[in-house]
Design a protein around this motif. Structure first.
Motif, PDB file in Angstrom:
ATOM      1  N   ALA A  87       0.687  -1.468   0.241  1.00 38.41           N
ATOM      2  CA  ALA A  87      -0.063   0.334   0.301  1.00 38.41           C
ATOM      3  C   ALA A  87       0.494   1.284  -0.062  1.00 38.41           C
ATOM      4  O   ALA A  87       0.769   2.249  -0.872  1.00 38.41           O
ATOM      5  N   SER A  88       1.983   1.432   0.982  1.00 36.38           N
ATOM      6  CA  SER A  88       1.959   2.448   0.614  1.00 36.38           C
ATOM      7  C   SER A  88       3.494   2.614  -0.737  1.00 36.38           C
ATOM      8  O   SER A  88       3.196   3.935  -0.782  1.00 36.38           O
ATOM      9  N   GLU A  89       3.777   1.581  -1.160  1.00 39.18           N
ATOM     10  CA  GLU A  89       4.472   1.839  -2.430  1.00 39.18           C
ATOM     11  C   GLU A  89       3.483   2.075  -3.769  1.00 39.18           C
ATOM     12  O   GLU A  89       3.777   3.204  -4.254  1.00 39.18           O
ATOM     13  N   LEU A  90       1.856   1.803  -3.247  1.00 41.61           N
ATOM     14  CA  LEU A  90       1.171   2.554  -4.281  1.00 41.61           C
ATOM     15  C   LEU A  90       0.889   3.778  -3.786  1.00 41.61           C
ATOM     16  O   LEU A  90       0.630   5.009  -4.845  1.00 41.61           O
ATOM     17  N   VAL A  91       0.632   4.044  -2.730  1.00 44.09           N
ATOM     18  CA  VAL A  91       0.227   5.531  -2.050  1.00 44.09           C
ATOM     19  C   VAL A  91       2.030   6.700  -2.608  1.00 44.09           C
ATOM     20  O   VAL A  91       1.533   7.821  -3.798  1.00 44.09           O
ATOM     21  N   ARG A  92       2.552   6.164  -2.339  1.00 43.67           N
ATOM     22  CA  ARG A  92       3.998   7.286  -3.049  1.00 43.67           C
ATOM     23  C   ARG A  92       3.717   7.758  -4.782  1.00 43.67           C
ATOM     24  O   ARG A  92       4.226   8.377  -5.033  1.00 43.67           O
ATOM     25  N   ARG A  93       3.808   6.388  -5.376  1.00 41.54           N
ATOM     26  CA  ARG A  93       3.429   7.024  -6.689  1.00 41.54           C
ATOM     27  C   ARG A  93       2.148   7.324  -7.216  1.00 41.54           C
ATOM     28  O   ARG A  93       2.223   8.379  -7.864  1.00 41.54           O
ATOM     29  N   ALA A  94       1.381   7.294  -6.694  1.00 36.37           N
ATOM     30  CA  ALA A  94      -0.091   7.808  -6.918  1.00 36.37           C
ATOM     31  C   ALA A  94       0.070   8.983  -6.650  1.00 36.37           C
ATOM     32  O   ALA A  94       0.250  10.204  -7.594  1.00 36.37           O
ATOM     33  N   LEU A  95       1.186   9.832  -5.560  1.00 40.68           N
ATOM     34  CA  LEU A  95       1.809  11.232  -4.622  1.00 40.68           C
ATOM     35  C   LEU A  95       2.609  11.790  -5.847  1.00 40.68           C
ATOM     36  O   LEU A  95       2.221  12.972  -6.682  1.00 40.68           O
ATOM     37  N   GLU A  96       3.226  10.630  -6.737  1.00 35.41           N
ATOM     38  CA  GLU A  96       4.538  11.540  -7.398  1.00 35.41           C
ATOM     39  C   GLU A  96       3.343  11.513  -8.842  1.00 35.41           C
ATOM     40  O   GLU A  96       3.348  12.869 -10.018  1.00 35.41           O
ATOM     41  N   ALA A  97       2.593  10.969  -9.121  1.00 34.19           N
ATOM     42  CA  ALA A  97       1.539  11.434 -10.153  1.00 34.19           C
ATOM     43  C   ALA A  97       0.550  12.798  -9.286  1.00 34.19           C
ATOM     44  O   ALA A  97       0.230  12.829 -10.806  1.00 34.19           O
ATOM     45  N   ASP A  98      -0.229  12.547  -8.774  1.00 33.48           N
ATOM     46  CA  ASP A  98      -0.283  13.877  -8.558  1.00 33.48           C
ATOM     47  C   ASP A  98      -0.266  14.067  -6.830  1.00 33.48           C
ATOM     48  O   ASP A  98      -1.099  13.445  -6.286  1.00 33.48           O
ATOM     49  N   PRO A  99       0.846  15.012  -6.925  1.00 31.78           N
ATOM     50  CA  PRO A  99       1.582  14.817  -5.427  1.00 31.78           C
ATOM     51  C   PRO A  99      -0.199  16.325  -4.596  1.00 31.78           C
ATOM     52  O   PRO A  99      -0.185  15.861  -2.827  1.00 31.78           O
ATOM     53  N   ALA A 100      -1.629  16.411  -5.237  1.00 33.59           N
ATOM     54  CA  ALA A 100      -2.335  17.515  -3.949  1.00 33.59           C
ATOM     55  C   ALA A 100      -3.332  16.376  -3.630  1.00 33.59           C
ATOM     56  O   ALA A 100      -4.077  17.124  -2.916  1.00 33.59           O
ATOM     57  N   VAL A 101      -3.376  15.285  -3.848  1.00 34.31           N
ATOM     58  CA  VAL A 101      -4.108  14.232  -3.578  1.00 34.31           C
ATOM     59  C   VAL A 101      -4.434  14.092  -2.633  1.00 34.31           C
ATOM     60  O   VAL A 101      -2.901  13.041  -1.613  1.00 34.31           O
TER      61      VAL A 101
END
Length: 366
Positions: free
Chosen positions: A292-306
Motif C-alpha cells: 500500500a505505501s508504495e502504491l500511495v508513493r506512486r500515486a502522489l508522484e502522479a498527483d502530489p495534491a491528492v
C-alpha cells in the motif's frame, strides 16, 4: 511593518466565551463546553486522567489505534482495563457492549472512538450510548474525526465526555480543540484524588477558574490565531448548514467506495460493510502482491495534491486511506485520488478502468 497575522487586538474573555457557545450549538449540547488551547490529544488525555483512577474499571473499545492509546492512558492512571478489540474492518455493536457489561458488571467507565479516520470505520454511538446509559457507566467519546462529517450529539446519546477537534471534517485549525463535560463527569473528576491539578492537562482548573468564575477571566493568553480560525470554520459551517456539510462528507465516502470498486486492479474497500464505513475517510485494501505505501508513493508522484496516505505502522503494507474530509470532501478530490491510484496500479501491470471509476463517482454523489 504590519502583518495580518500579527498586531491583532487581544482576544478577550467575552469573545472566547462566544466561540465556546457556538461550538456548543454545533454539538446541540447543554453541557459545559471548554475550548482547550492545544491539539485534541490535550483534552483526550486530560479527560481520561481526570475521570479515571485506581478505583476505575474501564471498558476500552478498540477499533483502531486511538482506542489502543486510550487503553494505555487508562492503565497508566491505575484503572483496571478491559479491552474490547474489534477487527479494524468492522465496527463495535451495542450487543457486544451489553455482553461486556454482563461479564464485568463492575465496569463504570467506557471509552470509544466515534470515527476512526486511521482505519476508516465508524461506531454506532447512539445505540452504544443507550446500553451504557442503562448500565450507569461514564461514557467518554473521541469525536475528533466525526464532528462535521456525521451527527455528534452528546446529550441525546448520554455522552459524558465528548472531545472534538477542528482539523478534519470541520476544515479548521489543529491547534485548538474542545470537550463537553456532563455534571456526572465533573462529579467523577472532583472525587478523583489523581485528577491533574495545576497542570496543562487539568480540566478541573479550567472549570474552577473559568466556568465557575462566570467565564470572565482566561487562565492564560489564548492561542489567538487558532481561536480566530476556529471561529471562522464554525461560521462557515453555520453558513452552509451542518446538514449540508455532513451530506457532502457522506457523498464523498459513497463516491470513493463506488469508484474504487469500479476502478478495479484488485483494489477493494477495507471496511467490509458500507454502514460501518466512516464518512470522514475511506480505507482501501491494496491488491494482493502490492504494498500500500508504495502504491500511495506512486500515486502522489502522479498527483502530489491528492489526499492519499498509507495506513500507519503495520497497516502501511495493506491499507490505503483517502482522506476526503474538510476541503477535500468534494467530487474533484475524490476523482483525482482515484485517477492517481489508477496510475499507480497500472504501473504495476494491474488492469484498471479509470473512466469507469469516474463514472461511478458521478453516479454515487448525492
Amino acid at each position: 511593518m504590519t502583518h495580518p497575522f500579527l498586531d491583532l487586538a487581544p482576544l478577550g474573555a467575552d469573545r472566547f466565551a462566544a466561540i465556546e457557545d457556538r461550538v456548543a450549538r454545533l454539538l446541540s449540547t447543554e453541557q459545559d463546553v471548554m475550548i482547550m488551547q492545544g491539539e485534541a490529544l490535550l483534552p483526550l488525555e486530560g479527560a481520561i486522567r481526570a475521570a479515571a483512577g485506581p478505583g476505575t474499571t474501564a471498558l476500552n473499545v478498540v477499533t483502531g489505534p486511538y482506542g489502543q492509546t486510550f487503553g494505555d492512558w487508562l492503565r497508566d492512571c491505575g484503572a483496571t482495563v478491559i479491552d474490547l478489540a474489534v477487527p479494524f474492518h468492522t465496527a463495535v455493536t451495542a450487543e457486544e457492549i451489553r455482553q461486556a457489561f454482563a461479564e464485568h458488571p463492575e465496569i463504570d467507565f467506557v471509552s470509544l472512538v466515534h470515527a476512526e479516520a486511521a482505519t476508516g470505520n465508524t461506531n454506532p454511538v447512539a445505540e452504544v450510548g443507550e446500553v451504557v446509559r442503562a448500565h450507569g457507566a461514564l461514557f467518554y467519546l473521541d469525536a475528533v474525526a466525526s464532528i462535521g462529517a456525521e451527527p455528534v450529539l452528546p446529550d441525546a446519546w448520554g455522552v459524558d465526555l465528548c472531545v472534538i477537534g477542528a482539523q478534519k471534517a470541520m476544515g479548521g485549525p489543529a491547534g485548538v480543540s474542545a470537550v463537553s463535560v456532563s455534571e456526572r463527569a465533573w462529579a467523577r473528576m472532583a472525587a478523583n484524588p489523581k485528577a491533574p491539578r495545576r497542570s496543562y492537562l487539568s480540566l478541573l482548573d479550567w472549570k474552577e477558574r473559568w466556568i465557575d468564575g462566570g467565564r470572565k477571566a482566561l487562565l492564560h493568553a489564548p492561542a489567538q490565531l487558532e481561536m480566530l480560525a476556529l471561529e471562522a470554520c464554525v461560521e462557515r459551517i453555520e453558513a452552509a448548514g451542518l446538514d449540508a456539510v455532513m451530506a457532502r462528507h457522506a457523498s464523498a465516502a459513497a463516491a470513493t467506495r463506488a469508484g474504487a470498486v469500479a476502478l478495479g486492479g484488485g483494489l477493494e474497500p477495507y471496511v467490509y460493510e458500507a454502514r460501518d464505513a466512516a464518512p470522514v475517510a475511506t480505507t482501501l485494501r491494496a491488491p494482493a502482491g502490492s504494498v500500500a505505501s508504495e502504491l500511495v508513493r506512486r500515486a502522489l508522484e502522479a498527483d502530489p495534491a491528492v489526499p492519499l496516505a498509507a495506513g500507519g505502522g503495520p497497516l502501511a503494507k495493506e491499507m490505503i486511506r483517502v482522506n476526503h474530509y474538510g476541503a477535500d470532501a468534494t467530487p474533484g478530490a475524490v476523482r483525482a485520488s482515484l485517477a492517481a491510484l489508477g496510475v499507480a496500479l497500472s504501473e504495476q501491470g494491474l488492469p484498471v478502468d479509470v473512466e469507469a471509476a469516474l463514472r461511478a463517482v458521478e453516479g454515487a454523489w448525492r
